[in-house]
Design a protein around this motif. Structure first.
Motif, PDB file in Angstrom:
ATOM      1  N   LEU A  21      -8.281   2.502  -8.842  1.00 32.12           N
ATOM      2  CA  LEU A  21      -7.408   3.453  -8.748  1.00 32.12           C
ATOM      3  C   LEU A  21      -5.923   3.087  -9.021  1.00 32.12           C
ATOM      4  O   LEU A  21      -5.021   4.088  -9.387  1.00 32.12           O
ATOM      5  N   GLY A  22      -5.322   2.121  -8.991  1.00 30.94           N
ATOM      6  CA  GLY A  22      -3.991   1.470  -9.631  1.00 30.94           C
ATOM      7  C   GLY A  22      -3.174   2.345  -8.573  1.00 30.94           C
ATOM      8  O   GLY A  22      -1.657   2.199  -9.178  1.00 30.94           O
ATOM      9  N   ILE A  23      -3.435   2.544  -7.559  1.00 36.22           N
ATOM     10  CA  ILE A  23      -2.275   2.906  -6.380  1.00 36.22           C
ATOM     11  C   ILE A  23      -2.275   2.029  -5.255  1.00 36.22           C
ATOM     12  O   ILE A  23      -3.354   1.352  -4.968  1.00 36.22           O
ATOM     13  N   PRO A  24      -1.438   2.111  -4.269  1.00 38.71           N
ATOM     14  CA  PRO A  24      -1.151   1.239  -3.189  1.00 38.71           C
ATOM     15  C   PRO A  24      -2.304   1.964  -2.039  1.00 38.71           C
ATOM     16  O   PRO A  24      -2.675   3.050  -2.424  1.00 38.71           O
ATOM     17  N   GLN A  25      -2.747   1.112  -1.274  1.00 38.42           N
ATOM     18  CA  GLN A  25      -3.826   1.163  -0.427  1.00 38.42           C
ATOM     19  C   GLN A  25      -3.335   2.730   0.509  1.00 38.42           C
ATOM     20  O   GLN A  25      -4.233   3.559   0.477  1.00 38.42           O
ATOM     21  N   MET A  26      -2.211   2.867   1.056  1.00 41.19           N
ATOM     22  CA  MET A  26      -2.131   3.778   2.132  1.00 41.19           C
ATOM     23  C   MET A  26      -2.010   5.190   1.384  1.00 41.19           C
ATOM     24  O   MET A  26      -2.115   6.332   2.071  1.00 41.19           O
ATOM     25  N   ILE A  27      -1.489   5.025  -0.057  1.00 47.60           N
ATOM     26  CA  ILE A  27      -1.067   6.558  -0.321  1.00 47.60           C
ATOM     27  C   ILE A  27      -2.385   7.301  -0.611  1.00 47.60           C
ATOM     28  O   ILE A  27      -2.402   8.392  -0.670  1.00 47.60           O
ATOM     29  N   GLN A  28      -3.302   6.237  -1.175  1.00 42.07           N
ATOM     30  CA  GLN A  28      -4.929   7.066  -1.189  1.00 42.07           C
ATOM     31  C   GLN A  28      -5.445   7.678   0.115  1.00 42.07           C
ATOM     32  O   GLN A  28      -6.249   8.544  -0.065  1.00 42.07           O
ATOM     33  N   SER A  29      -4.838   7.476   1.225  1.00 47.69           N
ATOM     34  CA  SER A  29      -5.211   8.096   2.342  1.00 47.69           C
ATOM     35  C   SER A  29      -5.198   9.679   2.358  1.00 47.69           C
ATOM     36  O   SER A  29      -5.574  10.408   3.148  1.00 47.69           O
ATOM     37  N   ARG A  30      -4.058   9.950   1.502  1.00 43.11           N
ATOM     38  CA  ARG A  30      -3.847  11.371   1.160  1.00 43.11           C
ATOM     39  C   ARG A  30      -5.190  12.120   0.734  1.00 43.11           C
ATOM     40  O   ARG A  30      -5.398  13.287   0.892  1.00 43.11           O
ATOM     41  N   ALA A  31      -6.145  11.332   0.056  1.00 45.41           N
ATOM     42  CA  ALA A  31      -7.211  11.915  -0.370  1.00 45.41           C
ATOM     43  C   ALA A  31      -8.466  12.379   0.543  1.00 45.41           C
ATOM     44  O   ALA A  31      -9.130  13.426   0.693  1.00 45.41           O
ATOM     45  N   GLN A  32      -8.096  11.541   1.790  1.00 49.89           N
ATOM     46  CA  GLN A  32      -8.981  11.716   2.631  1.00 49.89           C
ATOM     47  C   GLN A  32      -8.486  12.706   3.940  1.00 49.89           C
ATOM     48  O   GLN A  32      -8.853  13.455   4.423  1.00 49.89           O
ATOM     49  N   PHE A  33      -7.097  12.319   4.341  1.00 47.93           N
ATOM     50  CA  PHE A  33      -6.435  13.069   5.190  1.00 47.93           C
ATOM     51  C   PHE A  33      -5.681  14.189   5.071  1.00 47.93           C
ATOM     52  O   PHE A  33      -5.199  14.916   5.738  1.00 47.93           O
ATOM     53  N   GLY A  34      -5.529  14.413   3.625  1.00 42.14           N
ATOM     54  CA  GLY A  34      -4.593  15.376   2.990  1.00 42.14           C
ATOM     55  C   GLY A  34      -3.238  14.635   2.976  1.00 42.14           C
ATOM     56  O   GLY A  34      -2.780  14.005   3.477  1.00 42.14           O
ATOM     57  N   TYR A  35      -2.437  15.392   2.175  1.00 42.07           N
ATOM     58  CA  TYR A  35      -0.986  14.904   1.602  1.00 42.07           C
ATOM     59  C   TYR A  35      -0.167  14.980   2.803  1.00 42.07           C
ATOM     60  O   TYR A  35       0.595  13.915   2.822  1.00 42.07           O
ATOM     61  N   VAL A  36      -0.391  15.705   3.925  1.00 38.81           N
ATOM     62  CA  VAL A  36       0.514  15.639   4.949  1.00 38.81           C
ATOM     63  C   VAL A  36      -0.138  14.973   6.231  1.00 38.81           C
ATOM     64  O   VAL A  36       0.510  14.175   6.693  1.00 38.81           O
ATOM     65  N   GLY A  37      -1.538  15.009   6.296  1.00 37.56           N
ATOM     66  CA  GLY A  37      -2.230  14.470   7.386  1.00 37.56           C
ATOM     67  C   GLY A  37      -2.264  12.742   7.187  1.00 37.56           C
ATOM     68  O   GLY A  37      -2.582  12.310   8.211  1.00 37.56           O
ATOM     69  N   ALA A  38      -2.065  12.511   6.038  1.00 40.00           N
ATOM     70  CA  ALA A  38      -1.921  10.862   5.879  1.00 40.00           C
ATOM     71  C   ALA A  38      -0.966  10.258   6.562  1.00 40.00           C
ATOM     72  O   ALA A  38      -0.807   9.102   6.721  1.00 40.00           O
ATOM     73  N   THR A  39       0.207  10.923   6.946  1.00 38.81           N
ATOM     74  CA  THR A  39       1.437  10.400   7.606  1.00 38.81           C
ATOM     75  C   THR A  39       0.970   9.872   8.815  1.00 38.81           C
ATOM     76  O   THR A  39       1.527   8.852   9.246  1.00 38.81           O
ATOM     77  N   LEU A  40       0.052  10.375   9.619  1.00 38.06           N
ATOM     78  CA  LEU A  40      -0.625   9.658  10.917  1.00 38.06           C
ATOM     79  C   LEU A  40      -0.961   8.266  10.944  1.00 38.06           C
ATOM     80  O   LEU A  40      -0.294   7.267  11.417  1.00 38.06           O
ATOM     81  N   PRO A  41      -1.983   7.961  10.116  1.00 38.14           N
ATOM     82  CA  PRO A  41      -2.408   6.507   9.896  1.00 38.14           C
ATOM     83  C   PRO A  41      -1.227   5.686   9.471  1.00 38.14           C
ATOM     84  O   PRO A  41      -1.176   4.699   9.728  1.00 38.14           O
ATOM     85  N   MET A  42      -0.442   6.572   8.513  1.00 36.86           N
ATOM     86  CA  MET A  42       0.720   5.871   7.976  1.00 36.86           C
ATOM     87  C   MET A  42       1.860   4.952   8.843  1.00 36.86           C
ATOM     88  O   MET A  42       2.162   4.010   8.808  1.00 36.86           O
TER      89      MET A  42
END
Length: 486
Positions: A80-101
Protein backbone atom coordinates in the motif's frame (compact mmCIF):
# COMPACT_ATOMS: atom_id res chain seq x y z
CA UNK A 1 20.29 17.36 4.38
CA UNK A 2 16.96 17.05 2.57
CA UNK A 3 17.96 13.51 1.57
CA UNK A 4 18.57 12.64 5.23
CA UNK A 5 15.43 14.22 6.66
CA UNK A 6 12.29 12.44 5.53
CA UNK A 7 10.18 14.69 3.31
CA UNK A 8 6.96 12.69 3.41
CA UNK A 9 4.55 12.00 6.24
CA UNK A 10 1.17 10.26 5.84
CA UNK A 11 1.13 10.50 2.03
CA UNK A 12 1.58 7.58 -0.34
CA UNK A 13 5.15 6.56 -1.27
CA UNK A 14 5.41 6.39 -5.09
CA UNK A 15 7.28 3.56 -6.82
CA UNK A 16 10.29 5.72 -7.74
CA UNK A 17 10.97 6.46 -4.05
CA UNK A 18 10.81 2.87 -2.85
CA UNK A 19 13.99 1.21 -1.58
CA UNK A 20 15.34 -1.23 0.98
CA UNK A 21 15.14 -4.96 1.65
CA UNK A 22 12.83 -7.00 3.89
CA UNK A 23 15.86 -7.95 6.02
CA UNK A 24 15.76 -4.37 7.31
CA UNK A 25 12.57 -5.29 9.13
CA UNK A 26 14.49 -7.81 11.22
CA UNK A 27 17.10 -5.34 12.47
CA UNK A 28 14.51 -2.64 13.14
CA UNK A 29 12.20 -4.82 15.24
CA UNK A 30 15.02 -6.75 16.88
CA UNK A 31 16.65 -3.50 18.01
CA UNK A 32 13.34 -1.99 19.08
CA UNK A 33 12.84 -4.87 21.52
CA UNK A 34 16.40 -5.31 22.77
CA UNK A 35 15.80 -2.83 25.52
CA UNK A 36 15.61 -2.66 29.27
CA UNK A 37 11.89 -1.75 29.29
CA UNK A 38 11.11 -5.22 27.96
CA UNK A 39 13.15 -6.75 30.76
CA UNK A 40 10.92 -4.97 33.26
CA UNK A 41 7.78 -6.18 31.46
CA UNK A 42 9.12 -9.73 31.65
CA UNK A 43 8.71 -9.65 35.42
CA UNK A 44 4.92 -9.41 35.11
CA UNK A 45 4.19 -13.18 34.90
CA UNK A 46 6.39 -13.75 37.97
CA UNK A 47 4.44 -11.16 39.93
CA UNK A 48 1.25 -12.88 38.76
CA UNK A 49 2.51 -15.89 40.72
CA UNK A 50 3.72 -18.20 37.93
CA UNK A 51 6.78 -20.40 38.41
CA UNK A 52 9.66 -19.18 36.28
CA UNK A 53 9.53 -22.03 33.72
CA UNK A 54 5.79 -21.54 33.17
CA UNK A 55 6.37 -17.79 32.96
CA UNK A 56 8.82 -18.36 30.12
CA UNK A 57 6.40 -20.71 28.35
CA UNK A 58 3.69 -18.04 28.56
CA UNK A 59 6.14 -15.50 27.18
CA UNK A 60 6.96 -17.69 24.18
CA UNK A 61 3.34 -18.60 23.43
CA UNK A 62 2.08 -15.04 23.77
CA UNK A 63 4.77 -13.45 21.64
CA UNK A 64 4.49 -16.07 18.91
CA UNK A 65 0.73 -15.47 18.62
CA UNK A 66 0.95 -11.71 18.90
CA UNK A 67 4.06 -11.51 16.72
CA UNK A 68 2.31 -13.37 13.90
CA UNK A 69 -0.59 -10.92 13.94
CA UNK A 70 1.80 -7.98 14.14
CA UNK A 71 3.91 -9.24 11.23
CA UNK A 72 0.81 -9.68 9.06
CA UNK A 73 0.32 -5.92 9.41
CA UNK A 74 3.95 -5.30 8.45
CA UNK A 75 3.42 -7.17 5.17
CA UNK A 76 0.81 -4.54 4.21
CA UNK A 77 3.38 -1.75 4.02
CA UNK A 78 5.02 -2.56 0.66
CA UNK A 79 1.66 -3.28 -0.99
CA UNK A 80 0.00 0.00 0.00
CA UNK A 81 2.88 2.40 0.63
CA UNK A 82 1.03 4.30 3.36
CA UNK A 83 1.16 4.39 7.18
CA UNK A 84 -0.78 1.69 8.99
CA UNK A 85 -3.49 3.70 10.71
CA UNK A 86 -4.54 5.84 7.74
CA UNK A 87 -5.40 2.58 5.99
CA UNK A 88 -8.09 2.12 8.65
CA UNK A 89 -10.16 4.64 6.69
CA UNK A 90 -10.86 1.85 4.21
CA UNK A 91 -12.44 -0.27 6.96
CA UNK A 92 -13.97 2.27 9.34
CA UNK A 93 -14.57 5.11 6.91
CA UNK A 94 -12.74 8.41 6.46
CA UNK A 95 -14.31 9.82 9.63
CA UNK A 96 -14.95 6.58 11.51
CA UNK A 97 -11.24 5.71 11.54
CA UNK A 98 -10.64 8.53 14.02
CA UNK A 99 -11.96 6.34 16.87
CA UNK A 100 -9.24 3.65 16.71
CA UNK A 101 -6.70 6.37 15.93
CA UNK A 102 -7.49 8.18 19.18
CA UNK A 103 -7.03 4.88 21.06
CA UNK A 104 -3.70 4.34 19.30
CA UNK A 105 -2.57 7.89 20.07
CA UNK A 106 -3.20 7.32 23.79
CA UNK A 107 -1.42 3.97 23.59
CA UNK A 108 1.69 5.48 22.01
CA UNK A 109 1.82 8.22 24.64
CA UNK A 110 1.72 5.65 27.45
CA UNK A 111 4.29 3.39 25.80
CA UNK A 112 6.69 6.28 25.26
CA UNK A 113 6.28 7.40 28.87
CA UNK A 114 7.00 3.90 30.18
CA UNK A 115 10.27 3.77 28.22
CA UNK A 116 11.25 7.23 29.45
CA UNK A 117 10.91 6.16 33.10
CA UNK A 118 13.67 3.58 32.74
CA UNK A 119 15.76 5.90 30.57
CA UNK A 120 15.55 8.47 33.36
CA UNK A 121 16.64 5.88 35.93
CA UNK A 122 19.63 4.88 33.82
CA UNK A 123 20.70 8.48 33.19
CA UNK A 124 20.36 9.14 36.91
CA UNK A 125 22.82 6.32 37.62
CA UNK A 126 25.18 7.23 34.78
CA UNK A 127 25.59 10.98 35.28
CA UNK A 128 24.25 11.54 38.79
CA UNK A 129 21.17 13.63 38.02
CA UNK A 130 17.69 13.10 39.46
CA UNK A 131 15.41 10.62 37.69
CA UNK A 132 13.14 13.47 36.60
CA UNK A 133 16.05 15.32 35.01
CA UNK A 134 17.09 12.05 33.36
CA UNK A 135 13.60 11.76 31.88
CA UNK A 136 13.89 15.30 30.52
CA UNK A 137 17.27 14.51 28.91
CA UNK A 138 15.94 11.26 27.46
CA UNK A 139 13.04 13.15 25.93
CA UNK A 140 15.46 15.06 23.70
CA UNK A 141 16.52 11.81 22.01
CA UNK A 142 13.00 10.51 21.41
CA UNK A 143 12.13 13.83 19.74
CA UNK A 144 15.18 14.24 17.49
CA UNK A 145 15.11 10.72 16.00
CA UNK A 146 11.58 10.90 14.55
CA UNK A 147 12.09 14.46 13.32
CA UNK A 148 14.79 13.09 10.99
CA UNK A 149 12.41 10.29 10.08
CA UNK A 150 12.31 6.93 8.37
CA UNK A 151 15.84 6.61 6.97
CA UNK A 152 17.61 7.66 10.18
CA UNK A 153 15.37 5.45 12.31
CA UNK A 154 16.23 2.41 10.19
CA UNK A 155 19.94 3.28 10.14
CA UNK A 156 20.08 3.74 13.91
CA UNK A 157 18.28 0.48 14.56
CA UNK A 158 20.79 -1.48 12.48
CA UNK A 159 23.60 -0.40 14.80
CA UNK A 160 21.49 -0.71 17.93
CA UNK A 161 20.57 -4.29 17.01
CA UNK A 162 24.26 -5.21 16.91
CA UNK A 163 25.47 -3.28 19.95
CA UNK A 164 22.50 -4.06 22.19
CA UNK A 165 22.55 -7.68 21.05
CA UNK A 166 26.18 -8.09 22.18
CA UNK A 167 25.42 -6.36 25.48
CA UNK A 168 22.48 -8.66 26.19
CA UNK A 169 24.54 -11.76 25.32
CA UNK A 170 27.02 -10.80 28.03
CA UNK A 171 24.37 -9.86 30.60
CA UNK A 172 22.29 -12.97 29.88
CA UNK A 173 25.30 -15.27 30.19
CA UNK A 174 26.23 -13.78 33.56
CA UNK A 175 22.61 -13.86 34.78
CA UNK A 176 22.36 -17.58 34.03
CA UNK A 177 25.80 -18.25 35.47
CA UNK A 178 24.99 -16.43 38.70
CA UNK A 179 21.35 -17.40 39.17
CA UNK A 180 20.55 -20.24 36.80
CA UNK A 181 16.87 -20.09 35.84
CA UNK A 182 15.85 -18.45 39.08
CA UNK A 183 13.91 -19.98 41.94
CA UNK A 184 12.13 -22.87 40.28
CA UNK A 185 10.36 -23.67 43.53
CA UNK A 186 8.61 -20.33 43.84
CA UNK A 187 5.17 -19.65 42.46
CA UNK A 188 2.34 -22.02 41.73
CA UNK A 189 0.96 -22.82 38.31
CA UNK A 190 -2.63 -21.93 37.54
CA UNK A 191 -4.33 -21.86 34.18
CA UNK A 192 -5.92 -18.55 35.03
CA UNK A 193 -2.61 -16.73 35.57
CA UNK A 194 -0.97 -18.54 32.66
CA UNK A 195 -3.67 -17.44 30.22
CA UNK A 196 -3.59 -13.92 31.69
CA UNK A 197 0.17 -13.78 31.10
CA UNK A 198 -0.26 -15.02 27.53
CA UNK A 199 -2.88 -12.31 26.98
CA UNK A 200 -0.45 -9.64 28.19
CA UNK A 201 2.24 -10.88 25.80
CA UNK A 202 -0.16 -11.00 22.84
CA UNK A 203 -1.34 -7.50 23.65
CA UNK A 204 2.22 -6.23 23.88
CA UNK A 205 2.90 -7.32 20.31
CA UNK A 206 -0.37 -5.80 19.15
CA UNK A 207 0.81 -2.47 20.56
CA UNK A 208 3.19 -2.45 17.57
CA UNK A 209 0.53 -3.43 15.03
CA UNK A 210 -0.89 0.09 14.52
CA UNK A 211 2.44 1.39 13.28
CA UNK A 212 4.46 -1.59 12.06
CA UNK A 213 3.64 -0.88 8.39
CA UNK A 214 4.98 2.66 8.84
CA UNK A 215 8.46 1.09 8.68
CA UNK A 216 7.87 -1.20 5.70
CA UNK A 217 5.98 1.22 3.42
CA UNK A 218 9.12 2.34 1.58
CA UNK A 219 9.93 -1.19 0.45
CA UNK A 220 9.35 -1.86 -3.28
CA UNK A 221 5.80 -2.90 -4.08
CA UNK A 222 6.93 -6.28 -5.42
CA UNK A 223 8.61 -7.16 -2.13
CA UNK A 224 7.67 -10.68 -1.09
CA UNK A 225 4.83 -10.70 1.44
CA UNK A 226 6.28 -13.86 2.94
CA UNK A 227 9.72 -12.32 3.42
CA UNK A 228 8.36 -9.13 4.95
CA UNK A 229 6.29 -11.22 7.34
CA UNK A 230 9.10 -13.61 8.26
CA UNK A 231 11.79 -10.99 8.91
CA UNK A 232 9.43 -8.84 10.96
CA UNK A 233 8.18 -11.85 12.92
CA UNK A 234 11.70 -13.16 13.56
CA UNK A 235 12.98 -9.76 14.71
CA UNK A 236 10.22 -8.93 17.15
CA UNK A 237 9.65 -12.44 18.56
CA UNK A 238 13.34 -13.30 19.02
CA UNK A 239 14.09 -10.06 20.86
CA UNK A 240 10.92 -10.10 22.96
CA UNK A 241 11.25 -13.73 24.08
CA UNK A 242 14.89 -13.06 24.97
CA UNK A 243 14.40 -9.84 26.94
CA UNK A 244 11.12 -10.84 28.60
CA UNK A 245 12.64 -14.15 29.69
CA UNK A 246 15.62 -12.26 31.08
CA UNK A 247 13.18 -10.24 33.17
CA UNK A 248 11.27 -13.31 34.33
CA UNK A 249 14.46 -15.07 35.44
CA UNK A 250 15.76 -11.94 37.16
CA UNK A 251 12.47 -11.38 39.00
CA UNK A 252 12.40 -15.01 40.12
CA UNK A 253 16.05 -15.12 41.17
CA UNK A 254 16.27 -11.77 42.94
CA UNK A 255 12.77 -10.49 43.54
CA UNK A 256 13.72 -7.72 45.95
CA UNK A 257 16.75 -6.52 44.00
CA UNK A 258 14.86 -6.54 40.70
CA UNK A 259 11.57 -5.11 42.03
CA UNK A 260 10.08 -2.71 39.49
CA UNK A 261 12.68 -3.64 36.88
CA UNK A 262 15.59 -2.15 38.83
CA UNK A 263 18.09 -0.91 36.29
CA UNK A 264 21.10 -1.26 38.60
CA UNK A 265 20.43 -4.98 38.97
CA UNK A 266 20.00 -5.45 35.21
CA UNK A 267 23.15 -3.64 34.15
CA UNK A 268 25.04 -5.15 37.07
CA UNK A 269 24.85 -8.50 35.30
CA UNK A 270 27.48 -7.23 32.87
CA UNK A 271 30.11 -7.60 35.58
CA UNK A 272 32.41 -4.97 34.10
CA UNK A 273 32.38 -1.59 32.34
CA UNK A 274 29.05 -0.72 33.94
CA UNK A 275 28.96 2.87 32.58
CA UNK A 276 29.47 1.55 29.04
CA UNK A 277 26.64 -0.95 29.39
CA UNK A 278 24.41 1.75 30.88
CA UNK A 279 25.12 3.94 27.87
CA UNK A 280 24.25 1.09 25.48
CA UNK A 281 20.98 0.43 27.31
CA UNK A 282 20.12 4.14 27.28
CA UNK A 283 20.63 4.26 23.52
CA UNK A 284 18.54 1.13 22.91
CA UNK A 285 15.83 2.41 25.23
CA UNK A 286 15.69 5.70 23.31
CA UNK A 287 15.18 4.17 19.87
CA UNK A 288 11.93 2.38 20.76
CA UNK A 289 10.01 5.46 21.99
CA UNK A 290 11.54 7.35 19.07
CA UNK A 291 9.60 5.03 16.79
CA UNK A 292 6.60 5.59 19.04
CA UNK A 293 6.76 9.38 18.69
CA UNK A 294 7.08 9.03 14.90
CA UNK A 295 4.02 6.78 14.71
CA UNK A 296 2.13 8.89 17.25
CA UNK A 297 2.56 11.89 14.96
CA UNK A 298 1.28 9.84 12.01
CA UNK A 299 -1.91 9.04 13.89
CA UNK A 300 -2.29 12.57 15.22
CA UNK A 301 -1.88 14.24 11.85
CA UNK A 302 -4.27 11.71 10.27
CA UNK A 303 -6.89 12.68 12.85
CA UNK A 304 -6.29 16.40 12.24
CA UNK A 305 -6.44 16.10 8.44
CA UNK A 306 -9.74 14.24 8.73
CA UNK A 307 -11.41 17.49 9.79
CA UNK A 308 -9.03 20.26 8.68
CA UNK A 309 -6.88 20.98 5.65
CA UNK A 310 -3.30 21.10 6.86
CA UNK A 311 -0.09 21.43 4.87
CA UNK A 312 2.29 19.02 6.57
CA UNK A 313 5.55 20.94 6.23
CA UNK A 314 8.76 20.17 8.09
CA UNK A 315 8.07 22.82 10.78
CA UNK A 316 4.62 21.26 11.38
CA UNK A 317 6.24 17.83 11.78
CA UNK A 318 8.94 19.19 14.10
CA UNK A 319 6.47 21.04 16.33
CA UNK A 320 4.05 18.12 16.39
CA UNK A 321 6.69 15.57 17.36
CA UNK A 322 8.10 17.92 19.98
CA UNK A 323 4.69 18.29 21.62
CA UNK A 324 4.17 14.52 21.55
CA UNK A 325 7.57 13.95 23.14
CA UNK A 326 6.88 16.52 25.85
CA UNK A 327 3.53 14.92 26.66
CA UNK A 328 5.28 11.56 27.11
CA UNK A 329 7.82 13.25 29.38
CA UNK A 330 5.07 14.68 31.57
CA UNK A 331 3.33 11.30 31.85
CA UNK A 332 6.63 9.62 32.75
CA UNK A 333 7.38 12.09 35.55
CA UNK A 334 3.87 11.83 36.97
CA UNK A 335 3.57 8.03 36.76
CA UNK A 336 7.04 6.75 37.55
CA UNK A 337 6.41 5.84 41.21
CA UNK A 338 4.39 2.71 40.38
CA UNK A 339 6.05 1.92 37.08
CA UNK A 340 5.55 -1.85 36.81
CA UNK A 341 1.97 -1.78 38.11
CA UNK A 342 1.04 1.04 35.76
CA UNK A 343 2.60 -0.74 32.78
CA UNK A 344 0.85 -4.08 33.30
CA UNK A 345 -2.53 -2.41 33.83
CA UNK A 346 -1.95 -0.13 30.85
CA UNK A 347 -1.09 -2.98 28.47
CA UNK A 348 -4.07 -5.06 29.59
CA UNK A 349 -6.57 -2.23 29.06
CA UNK A 350 -5.18 -1.35 25.64
CA UNK A 351 -5.63 -4.89 24.44
CA UNK A 352 -9.37 -4.64 24.82
CA UNK A 353 -9.40 -1.88 22.20
CA UNK A 354 -6.55 -2.94 19.91
CA UNK A 355 -7.39 -6.63 19.37
CA UNK A 356 -10.69 -6.03 17.51
CA UNK A 357 -9.04 -3.33 15.40
CA UNK A 358 -6.27 -5.70 14.33
CA UNK A 359 -8.78 -8.46 13.51
CA UNK A 360 -10.89 -6.16 11.33
CA UNK A 361 -7.86 -4.74 9.56
CA UNK A 362 -6.36 -8.15 8.77
CA UNK A 363 -9.63 -9.74 7.67
CA UNK A 364 -10.28 -6.82 5.35
CA UNK A 365 -6.79 -6.82 3.84
CA UNK A 366 -6.32 -10.56 3.36
CA UNK A 367 -9.84 -11.98 3.01
CA UNK A 368 -12.21 -9.24 1.86
CA UNK A 369 -10.40 -6.74 -0.37
CA UNK A 370 -7.41 -9.05 -0.86
CA UNK A 371 -4.76 -6.29 -0.91
CA UNK A 372 -6.72 -4.09 -3.36
CA UNK A 373 -7.51 -0.56 -2.21
CA UNK A 374 -8.09 2.79 -3.85
CA UNK A 375 -5.25 4.87 -2.42
CA UNK A 376 -6.63 8.22 -3.72
CA UNK A 377 -9.93 7.55 -1.95
CA UNK A 378 -8.14 6.94 1.35
CA UNK A 379 -7.12 10.61 1.18
CA UNK A 380 -10.45 11.85 -0.23
CA UNK A 381 -13.13 12.82 2.34
CA UNK A 382 -15.81 12.44 -0.34
CA UNK A 383 -14.49 9.22 -1.90
CA UNK A 384 -15.68 5.65 -1.61
CA UNK A 385 -14.48 5.39 1.99
CA UNK A 386 -16.22 8.58 3.13
CA UNK A 387 -18.01 9.01 6.44
CA UNK A 388 -18.40 6.16 8.92
CA UNK A 389 -18.51 2.57 7.71
CA UNK A 390 -20.82 0.87 10.18
CA UNK A 391 -19.90 -2.57 8.89
CA UNK A 392 -16.56 -2.22 10.65
CA UNK A 393 -17.67 0.12 13.42
CA UNK A 394 -20.49 -2.17 14.58
CA UNK A 395 -18.16 -5.21 14.60
CA UNK A 396 -15.61 -3.21 16.59
CA UNK A 397 -18.02 -1.94 19.24
CA UNK A 398 -19.97 -5.20 19.58
CA UNK A 399 -16.76 -7.22 20.00
CA UNK A 400 -15.58 -4.91 22.79
CA UNK A 401 -18.94 -5.24 24.52
CA UNK A 402 -18.82 -9.04 24.14
CA UNK A 403 -15.39 -9.15 25.77
CA UNK A 404 -16.40 -7.17 28.90
CA UNK A 405 -17.62 -10.23 30.90
CA UNK A 406 -14.22 -11.87 30.33
CA UNK A 407 -12.03 -8.90 31.34
CA UNK A 408 -9.70 -9.25 34.30
CA UNK A 409 -8.04 -6.03 35.48
CA UNK A 410 -7.24 -4.41 38.81
CA UNK A 411 -10.20 -2.07 38.38
CA UNK A 412 -12.73 -4.55 37.02
CA UNK A 413 -13.18 -8.30 36.74
CA UNK A 414 -15.99 -9.67 34.60
CA UNK A 415 -18.50 -12.25 35.88
CA UNK A 416 -16.85 -15.06 33.89
CA UNK A 417 -13.36 -14.47 35.29
CA UNK A 418 -13.79 -16.29 38.61
CA UNK A 419 -15.48 -19.40 37.12
CA UNK A 420 -12.59 -19.56 34.62
CA UNK A 421 -9.99 -19.51 37.39
CA UNK A 422 -8.87 -15.94 36.77
CA UNK A 423 -8.36 -16.35 33.03
CA UNK A 424 -8.59 -13.21 30.93
CA UNK A 425 -10.14 -14.39 27.67
CA UNK A 426 -11.35 -10.94 26.64
CA UNK A 427 -8.70 -10.61 23.91
CA UNK A 428 -9.64 -13.96 22.36
CA UNK A 429 -13.38 -13.22 22.50
CA UNK A 430 -12.96 -9.80 20.88
CA UNK A 431 -10.59 -11.23 18.26
CA UNK A 432 -13.04 -13.92 17.14
CA UNK A 433 -16.23 -11.85 17.43
CA UNK A 434 -14.80 -8.85 15.53
CA UNK A 435 -13.30 -11.01 12.76
CA UNK A 436 -16.43 -13.11 12.22
CA UNK A 437 -18.90 -10.24 12.49
CA UNK A 438 -16.92 -7.94 10.20
CA UNK A 439 -16.51 -10.65 7.57
CA UNK A 440 -20.23 -11.45 7.77
CA UNK A 441 -21.12 -7.76 7.43
CA UNK A 442 -18.93 -7.40 4.35
CA UNK A 443 -20.54 -10.44 2.73
CA UNK A 444 -24.08 -9.49 3.74
CA UNK A 445 -23.65 -5.84 2.72
CA UNK A 446 -21.00 -5.81 -0.03
CA UNK A 447 -22.04 -2.44 -1.47
CA UNK A 448 -21.44 0.93 0.13
CA UNK A 449 -21.70 4.29 -1.63
CA UNK A 450 -22.12 2.42 -4.93
CA UNK A 451 -18.87 0.48 -4.57
CA UNK A 452 -18.39 -3.22 -3.98
CA UNK A 453 -15.68 -4.33 -1.59
CA UNK A 454 -15.37 -8.08 -2.03
CA UNK A 455 -14.58 -7.86 -5.77
CA UNK A 456 -11.52 -5.71 -5.35
CA UNK A 457 -13.52 -2.60 -4.52
CA UNK A 458 -14.49 -2.19 -8.18
CA UNK A 459 -16.93 0.71 -8.62
CA UNK A 460 -20.53 -0.22 -9.36
CA UNK A 461 -22.77 1.65 -11.81
CA UNK A 462 -23.50 5.12 -10.46
CA UNK A 463 -26.94 5.26 -8.96
CA UNK A 464 -27.33 1.47 -8.84
CA UNK A 465 -29.35 0.40 -5.83
CA UNK A 466 -28.57 -2.78 -3.99
CA UNK A 467 -32.08 -4.12 -3.83
CA UNK A 468 -31.58 -7.67 -5.05
CA UNK A 469 -31.43 -6.67 -8.75
CA UNK A 470 -28.42 -7.36 -10.90
CA UNK A 471 -26.26 -4.42 -11.90
CA UNK A 472 -23.01 -4.04 -13.78
CA UNK A 473 -19.77 -2.88 -12.20
CA UNK A 474 -17.46 -0.57 -14.09
CA UNK A 475 -15.12 -3.52 -14.52
CA UNK A 476 -17.84 -5.41 -16.32
CA UNK A 477 -18.39 -7.90 -13.51
CA UNK A 478 -21.86 -9.09 -12.66
CA UNK A 479 -22.90 -7.92 -9.19
CA UNK A 480 -25.75 -9.46 -7.27
CA UNK A 481 -26.47 -6.85 -4.64
CA UNK A 482 -28.08 -7.93 -1.40
CA UNK A 483 -28.54 -4.64 0.36
CA UNK A 484 -26.80 -1.36 1.04
CA UNK A 485 -24.23 -1.41 3.82
CA UNK A 486 -25.31 0.24 7.02
Amino acid sequence: MSQVIEQRSIDHIPANERYGKPTNQFTLWFATNMQVSNVAYGAVPIFLGLPVHWAIVSIVVGHVIGGALMALHSAQGPKLGIPQMIQSRAQFGYVGATLPMVVVFIMFAGFNAACLVLTGQMLSTLIGVSVDIGIVIGTIGIILLPIFGYKILHACQKWVSLIAGVAFVIMSFNLLRNYGFGDAGSGEFSWGMFVLSVAIMVTYQLCYAPYVADYSRYLPEDTSTRKTFCFTFAGTVTACVWTFSFGAIAASAATDAFAGGNVDFIVGQAGFAIPLFLLILIISNTAAPGLGVYACFMSAITIVTTFFKVRISFPVKAVGMTLIGLSAMLLAILGRENFLGNVSAFIAILGYFMVPWTAINLVDFYLVRKERYSIPDIFNPDGRYAGIDWRAMSAYLISIAASVPFMNTEMYAGPFVEPLGGMDLAWLVSLVVSAVLFYWNMQRYPVRRGFIAHLGDAPAVQGAKASGNDSKSAAGDELESVGDAP
